[in-house]
Motif scaffolding. Structure first.
Motif, PDB file in Angstrom:
ATOM      1  N   UNK A 107       0.597   9.006   2.611  1.00  0.00           N
ATOM      2  CA  UNK A 107       1.681   8.286   1.940  1.00  0.00           C
ATOM      3  C   UNK A 107       1.571   6.781   2.174  1.00  0.00           C
ATOM      4  N   UNK A 108       0.892   6.405   3.288  1.00  0.00           N
ATOM      5  CA  UNK A 108       0.762   5.012   3.684  1.00  0.00           C
ATOM      6  C   UNK A 108      -0.676   4.744   4.125  1.00  0.00           C
ATOM      7  N   UNK A 109      -1.126   3.521   3.893  1.00  0.00           N
ATOM      8  CA  UNK A 109      -2.397   3.058   4.450  1.00  0.00           C
ATOM      9  C   UNK A 109      -2.126   1.801   5.262  1.00  0.00           C
ATOM     10  N   UNK A 110      -2.583   1.792   6.517  1.00  0.00           N
ATOM     11  CA  UNK A 110      -2.521   0.587   7.346  1.00  0.00           C
ATOM     12  C   UNK A 110      -3.908  -0.042   7.339  1.00  0.00           C
ATOM     13  N   UNK A 111      -3.961  -1.310   6.950  1.00  0.00           N
ATOM     14  CA  UNK A 111      -5.241  -1.977   6.707  1.00  0.00           C
ATOM     15  C   UNK A 111      -5.327  -3.294   7.481  1.00  0.00           C
ATOM     16  N   UNK A 155      -3.347   2.924  -7.626  1.00  0.00           N
ATOM     17  CA  UNK A 155      -3.625   4.054  -8.528  1.00  0.00           C
ATOM     18  C   UNK A 155      -2.982   5.344  -8.032  1.00  0.00           C
ATOM     19  N   UNK A 156      -3.021   5.568  -6.715  1.00  0.00           N
ATOM     20  CA  UNK A 156      -2.543   6.826  -6.144  1.00  0.00           C
ATOM     21  C   UNK A 156      -1.079   6.775  -5.709  1.00  0.00           C
ATOM     22  N   UNK A 157      -0.482   5.584  -5.717  1.00  0.00           N
ATOM     23  CA  UNK A 157       0.906   5.464  -5.277  1.00  0.00           C
ATOM     24  C   UNK A 157       1.069   5.483  -3.770  1.00  0.00           C
ATOM     25  N   UNK A 158       0.036   5.073  -3.055  1.00  0.00           N
ATOM     26  CA  UNK A 158       0.082   5.012  -1.591  1.00  0.00           C
ATOM     27  C   UNK A 158       0.629   3.652  -1.162  1.00  0.00           C
ATOM     28  N   UNK A 159       1.636   3.646  -0.308  1.00  0.00           N
ATOM     29  CA  UNK A 159       2.218   2.399   0.176  1.00  0.00           C
ATOM     30  C   UNK A 159       1.273   1.744   1.185  1.00  0.00           C
ATOM     31  N   UNK A 160       1.324   0.421   1.266  1.00  0.00           N
ATOM     32  CA  UNK A 160       0.286  -0.309   1.988  1.00  0.00           C
ATOM     33  C   UNK A 160       0.882  -1.281   3.004  1.00  0.00           C
ATOM     34  N   UNK A 215       0.924  -8.771  -7.588  1.00  0.00           N
ATOM     35  CA  UNK A 215       0.986  -8.004  -8.834  1.00  0.00           C
ATOM     36  C   UNK A 215       1.037  -6.501  -8.554  1.00  0.00           C
ATOM     37  N   UNK A 216       0.249  -6.054  -7.567  1.00  0.00           N
ATOM     38  CA  UNK A 216       0.233  -4.627  -7.224  1.00  0.00           C
ATOM     39  C   UNK A 216       1.574  -4.171  -6.661  1.00  0.00           C
ATOM     40  N   UNK A 217       2.304  -5.099  -6.030  1.00  0.00           N
ATOM     41  CA  UNK A 217       3.587  -4.734  -5.422  1.00  0.00           C
ATOM     42  C   UNK A 217       4.644  -4.383  -6.463  1.00  0.00           C
ATOM     43  N   UNK A 218       4.360  -4.620  -7.727  1.00  0.00           N
ATOM     44  CA  UNK A 218       5.277  -4.173  -8.782  1.00  0.00           C
ATOM     45  C   UNK A 218       5.230  -2.660  -8.931  1.00  0.00           C
ATOM     46  N   UNK A 219       4.119  -2.057  -8.459  1.00  0.00           N
ATOM     47  CA  UNK A 219       3.931  -0.617  -8.591  1.00  0.00           C
ATOM     48  C   UNK A 219       4.052   0.144  -7.281  1.00  0.00           C
ATOM     49  N   UNK A 220       3.701  -0.491  -6.171  1.00  0.00           N
ATOM     50  CA  UNK A 220       3.782   0.164  -4.860  1.00  0.00           C
ATOM     51  C   UNK A 220       4.453  -0.780  -3.857  1.00  0.00           C
ATOM     52  N   UNK A 221       5.032  -0.202  -2.830  1.00  0.00           N
ATOM     53  CA  UNK A 221       5.666  -1.013  -1.782  1.00  0.00           C
ATOM     54  C   UNK A 221       4.610  -1.473  -0.790  1.00  0.00           C
ATOM     55  N   UNK A 244     -10.750  -9.266   3.726  1.00  0.00           N
ATOM     56  CA  UNK A 244     -10.185  -9.395   2.379  1.00  0.00           C
ATOM     57  C   UNK A 244     -10.876  -8.541   1.321  1.00  0.00           C
ATOM     58  N   UNK A 245     -12.207  -8.524   1.311  1.00  0.00           N
ATOM     59  CA  UNK A 245     -12.894  -7.755   0.270  1.00  0.00           C
ATOM     60  C   UNK A 245     -12.619  -6.259   0.393  1.00  0.00           C
ATOM     61  N   UNK A 246     -12.521  -5.771   1.630  1.00  0.00           N
ATOM     62  CA  UNK A 246     -12.207  -4.362   1.836  1.00  0.00           C
ATOM     63  C   UNK A 246     -10.772  -4.051   1.440  1.00  0.00           C
ATOM     64  N   UNK A 247      -9.847  -4.911   1.853  1.00  0.00           N
ATOM     65  CA  UNK A 247      -8.443  -4.693   1.529  1.00  0.00           C
ATOM     66  C   UNK A 247      -8.214  -4.678   0.022  1.00  0.00           C
ATOM     67  N   UNK A 248      -8.902  -5.557  -0.714  1.00  0.00           N
ATOM     68  CA  UNK A 248      -8.705  -5.599  -2.162  1.00  0.00           C
ATOM     69  C   UNK A 248      -9.187  -4.306  -2.818  1.00  0.00           C
ATOM     70  N   UNK A 249     -10.280  -3.751  -2.317  1.00  0.00           N
ATOM     71  CA  UNK A 249     -10.752  -2.459  -2.838  1.00  0.00           C
ATOM     72  C   UNK A 249      -9.749  -1.356  -2.512  1.00  0.00           C
ATOM     73  N   UNK A 250      -9.199  -1.386  -1.302  1.00  0.00           N
ATOM     74  CA  UNK A 250      -8.199  -0.388  -0.913  1.00  0.00           C
ATOM     75  C   UNK A 250      -6.931  -0.542  -1.747  1.00  0.00           C
ATOM     76  N   UNK A 251      -6.552  -1.792  -2.026  1.00  0.00           N
ATOM     77  CA  UNK A 251      -5.348  -2.075  -2.809  1.00  0.00           C
ATOM     78  C   UNK A 251      -5.405  -1.398  -4.174  1.00  0.00           C
ATOM     79  N   UNK A 252      -6.536  -1.510  -4.840  1.00  0.00           N
ATOM     80  CA  UNK A 252      -6.676  -0.949  -6.183  1.00  0.00           C
ATOM     81  C   UNK A 252      -6.473   0.563  -6.172  1.00  0.00           C
ATOM     82  N   UNK A 253      -7.041   1.241  -5.166  1.00  0.00           N
ATOM     83  CA  UNK A 253      -6.923   2.700  -5.108  1.00  0.00           C
ATOM     84  C   UNK A 253      -5.518   3.109  -4.672  1.00  0.00           C
TER      85      UNK A 253
END
Length: 269
Positions: A72-76, A92-97, A114-120, A80-89
């Protein structure tokens, strides 16, 4: 008992990753639901808590969708390059970050917003409860010491840290600059060498130290005539960042979207 928070950890084999896994496993209301590491890591296919001499039943993997399938959550706390890849997924999956990564470009920060409009999302340059209390104290100090005081920020971290100044030091500078009605981009001085001339009183200076295994030290100095006020925070263990991250997880249990900081998590706004 309330429902368990199902948490995945990115960069799970790093120093911070190990601390996060240990904290999740020790928390009564949290469950380790995923462990992610880079492709090619020798830890892939190994139980994520093997370093503790125990079994969690969660295998370290590099495939993001598989690693997040039960979370349900990802702690990252990666890069930066890794976090941005994780952000996109996660989007997509609705996992909070929960993002503790630092060193983002303005464009990357805009993508996160922009992603925070879809996930918390909780995003903070430092997840330490103590550091975030210090930020509040700095706002108060800067307003009271707005005239006749020169401001310098000194930070020290371990030899492996790749960005400078630290995200925490920059956040401290932003808090002070905002309190003084200044733009940090316009007034920050990040290095001095040679004949620099007399100090411009409108500037905020930064000094960076790197070496050894320093977890993280930050001091903001307000230097006036006849006195100096120093506000200092020293981290002796990454455990403080892990515990702050779990508080962020608990905070995110309610909102379905939005971009938050640790001041929201701690009720300091």
């Amino acid at each position: 008992m309330s429902a368990m928070h199902k948490i995945a950890v990115a960069g799970c084999t790093g120093r911070m990753g190990h601390m996060l896994i240990e904290a999740v496993l020790a928390a009564d209301d949290c469950q380790l639901a995923g462990a992610l590491d880079r492709e090619g890591s020798p830890a892939l296919g190994v139980d994520a808590s093997a370093f503790l001499g125990k079994s969690s039943g969660v295998i370290t993997q590099s495939e993001l969708r598989a690693g997040l399938s039960n979370a349900e959550y990802l702690i990252d706390f990666t890069r930066p390059e890794g976090t941005m890849a994780h952000l996109a997924v996660c989007r997509e999956l609705g996992v909070k970050l929960i993002i503790g990564t630092t060193g983002f470009s303005p464009e990357q920060k805009a993508e996160i917003e922009a992603a925070s409009k879809d996930i918390a999302i909780v995003m903070a340059p430092n997840m330490s409860v103590g550091v975030n209390v210090v930020l509040r104290l700095l706002d108060m100090a800067a307003r009271a010491l707005s005239q006749g005081y020169d401001i310098e920020i000194v930070e020290a971290h371990h030899r492996h840290k790749v960005d400078a100044p630290s995200g925490t030091a920059l956040k401290m500078g932003e808090v002070v600059a905002d309190a003084l009605g200044r733009d940090l981009k316009a007034c920050a001085v990040y290095g001095r060498e040679g004949v620099t001339g007399e100090r411009d009183p409108s500037t905020i200076g930064f000094a960076t130290v790197r070496g050894g295994d320093v977890v993280g030290d930050h001091t903001v100095m307000f230097m006036g005539t006849g006195e100096r006020i120093e506000v200092t925070h020293k981290s002796s263990s990454r455990a403080t960042y892990a515990q702050g991250s779990l508080r962020a997880v608990r905070f995110l249990a309610t909102p379905s979207s939005g971009l938050y900081g640790m001041d929201d998590v701690l009720g300091l706004r």
